[in-house]
Design an enzyme around this catalytic site. Structure first.
Site, PDB file in Angstrom:
ATOM      1  N   LYS A 140       8.532   7.677  -7.734  1.00 50.48           N
ATOM      2  CA  LYS A 140       6.928   6.577  -6.350  1.00 50.48           C
ATOM      3  C   LYS A 140       7.163   7.442  -4.696  1.00 50.48           C
ATOM      4  O   LYS A 140       8.845   6.771  -4.835  1.00 50.48           O
ATOM      5  CB  LYS A 140       6.658   5.219  -6.219  1.00 50.48           C
ATOM      6  CG  LYS A 140       4.663   5.264  -5.144  1.00 50.48           C
ATOM      7  CD  LYS A 140       4.533   4.167  -5.006  1.00 50.48           C
ATOM      8  CE  LYS A 140       3.850   3.798  -4.470  1.00 50.48           C
ATOM      9  NZ  LYS A 140       3.706   3.979  -2.575  1.00 50.48           N
ATOM     10  N   GLY A 176      -3.290  -0.024  -3.129  1.00 53.75           N
ATOM     11  CA  GLY A 176      -2.026  -0.601  -2.688  1.00 53.75           C
ATOM     12  C   GLY A 176      -3.218  -1.907  -1.384  1.00 53.75           C
ATOM     13  O   GLY A 176      -3.156  -3.398  -2.454  1.00 53.75           O
ATOM     14  N   PRO A 217       2.752  -1.326  -6.994  1.00 53.67           N
ATOM     15  CA  PRO A 217       4.008  -1.377  -6.680  1.00 53.67           C
ATOM     16  C   PRO A 217       3.700  -1.911  -5.281  1.00 53.67           C
ATOM     17  O   PRO A 217       4.521  -2.130  -4.031  1.00 53.67           O
ATOM     18  CB  PRO A 217       5.205  -0.683  -7.021  1.00 53.67           C
ATOM     19  CG  PRO A 217       4.849   0.932  -6.673  1.00 53.67           C
ATOM     20  CD  PRO A 217       3.498   0.916  -6.847  1.00 53.67           C
ATOM     21  N   ALA A 270       6.055  -4.944  -2.852  1.00 57.40           N
ATOM     22  CA  ALA A 270       7.135  -6.396  -3.653  1.00 57.40           C
ATOM     23  C   ALA A 270       6.595  -7.374  -2.868  1.00 57.40           C
ATOM     24  O   ALA A 270       5.538  -7.642  -1.264  1.00 57.40           O
ATOM     25  CB  ALA A 270       8.344  -5.909  -2.307  1.00 57.40           C
ATOM     26  N   CYS A 326       9.572   3.158  -0.289  1.00 61.22           N
ATOM     27  CA  CYS A 326       9.698   1.905  -0.129  1.00 61.22           C
ATOM     28  C   CYS A 326      10.356   2.303   1.219  1.00 61.22           C
ATOM     29  O   CYS A 326      11.324   2.685   1.884  1.00 61.22           O
ATOM     30  CB  CYS A 326      10.490   0.991  -0.480  1.00 61.22           C
ATOM     31  SG  CYS A 326      10.480  -0.865   0.723  1.00 61.22           S
ATOM     32  N   GLN A 353       9.486  -1.220 -11.767  1.00 60.46           N
ATOM     33  CA  GLN A 353      10.250   0.269 -10.783  1.00 60.46           C
ATOM     34  C   GLN A 353      11.505  -0.258 -10.114  1.00 60.46           C
ATOM     35  O   GLN A 353      11.403  -1.587 -10.341  1.00 60.46           O
ATOM     36  CB  GLN A 353       8.612  -0.214 -10.321  1.00 60.46           C
ATOM     37  CG  GLN A 353       9.719  -0.141  -9.270  1.00 60.46           C
ATOM     38  CD  GLN A 353       8.590   0.779  -7.276  1.00 60.46           C
ATOM     39  OE1 GLN A 353       8.781  -0.292  -5.997  1.00 60.46           O
ATOM     40  NE2 GLN A 353       7.881   1.781  -7.177  1.00 60.46           N
TER      41      GLN A 353
END
Length: 341
Positions: free
Chosen positions: A139, A224, A16, A18, A100, A70
């Protein structure tokens, strides 16, 4: 590999990201062989749920199952309610973001900032797992600060809470995306838990994917940044893991076809204004390292509408293809001259 009742087609997962892993990007990566993809991070703050950005991120229409949403936040009840909302919205798996490192996220005590408070981590895990009847994944990172890595305790608590799978980035929050990912602790975590473990961080080639899987014993790898502008990396890794051989890099003509198709999906998904602007970063990633690409990108950034943007991109690739054909003609001519001699 399974996540709850869902068997993935392979052990290659799209991380994931953003602003990146929207529905068009997830769909494209799955087309190229990713076995699973997790949505962009969506805030648990229900006052922002109906914002334009949140609605785009929660759009799963036509996506290949299993669909994973998520969520991010710091309040257990808000996160539980967000999980229920995403399941009602079509999510078959809910993923909790505790990884994050972005300042604006950590300043709200969300993302990897949560690793500073293990009691809050536990309350969030318990609340979200209890709130929904679908698998919940997590995560996260090795810890918040270097030297204070607490992932072994967090991972064990996640397993005890009923988390269905753990994706672990091999850096702390302090590392951000600097230094190199560390796999030793990922390996240690795998030895200490019995739920599927997904290794993440610096996996940018078929060889690296195999090394990480072999070294850590992880059940899957999560890719990613290496997939940005290179969605076919999943095809390359899958082939290498299966055969030990490398696929040839895609020809320019295929890169053009993939990018033009990606642009069409972005334009349809986001519309004229946002589609043009969101496409710019993807175009930059696809063209990185190609001939005269810097000059092309500087001109491309100035284009303000989707029709002209697509034309500029197509023209650039047509020039590359034409240059390639002329180079081939020169090579053929040189071979013919050698044959004559």
């Amino acid at each position: 590999m399974y996540i709850g009742p869902y068997q993935l087609s392979n052990n290659l997962i799209v991380a994931p990201m953003a602003g990146v892993t929207d529905r068009p990007f997830r769909t494209l990566c799955k087309y190229f062989g990713a076995g699973h993809a997790v949505s962009e991070m969506m805030t648990a703050d229900k006052t922002l749920r109906m914002s334009k950005k949140s609605l785009y991120r929660a759009n799963f229409d036509g996506e290949l199952a299993p669909i994973s949403a998520q969520i991010a936040g710091s309040d257990p009840e808000q996160l539980a309610e967000a999980a229920r909302y995403q399941v009602a919205n079509g999510a078959q798996i809910v993923d909790i973001n505790m990884g994050c490192p972005a300042k604006k996220v950590c300043n709200k005590l969300a993302g990897s900032a949560l690793l500073q408070d293990e009691d809050l981590v536990a309350r969030i895990l318990d609340a979200v797992v209890a709130a929904v009847d679908v698998p919940v994944t997590l995560k996260t990172r090795l810890g918040f600060l270097n030297g204070e890595e607490n992932i072994l305790r967090v991972a064990k608590r996640a397993e005890d809470a009923g988390i269905a799978a753990l994706a672990l980035h091999g850096r702390t929050r302090e590392d951000m995306y600097l230094n190199t990912a560390r796999y030793e602790l990922i390996r240690e975590v795998k030895k200490n838990i019995h739920i599927p473990l997904i290794a993440n961080g610096d996996i940018d080639s078929p060889e690296k994917a195999k090394y990480v899987l072999d070294y850590t014993g992880a059940d899957a790898v999560m890719i990613g940044r290496a997939a940005q502008g290179r969605p076919w990396i999943f095809r390359e890794i899958a082939h290498y893991l299966e055969t030990g051989e490398h696929l040839a890099a895609p020809e320019i003509v295929e890169v053009k076809q993939v990018l033009m198709g990606h642009l069409a999906e972005l334009y349809q998904f986001y519309g004229e204004y946002s589609g043009c602007r969101i496409a710019r970063k993807h175009i930059a990633w696809y063209t990185k390292g190609l001939r005269s690409s810097n000059e092309f990108r500087q001109n491309m950034y100035k284009v303000e509408n989707t029709a002209d943007q697509a034309k500029v991109v197509e023209s650039y690739f047509d020039q590359l293809l034409d240059q390639g054909r002329r180079m081939s003609d020169v090579q053929v001519e040189q071979v013919n001259l050698l044959e004559i001699k």
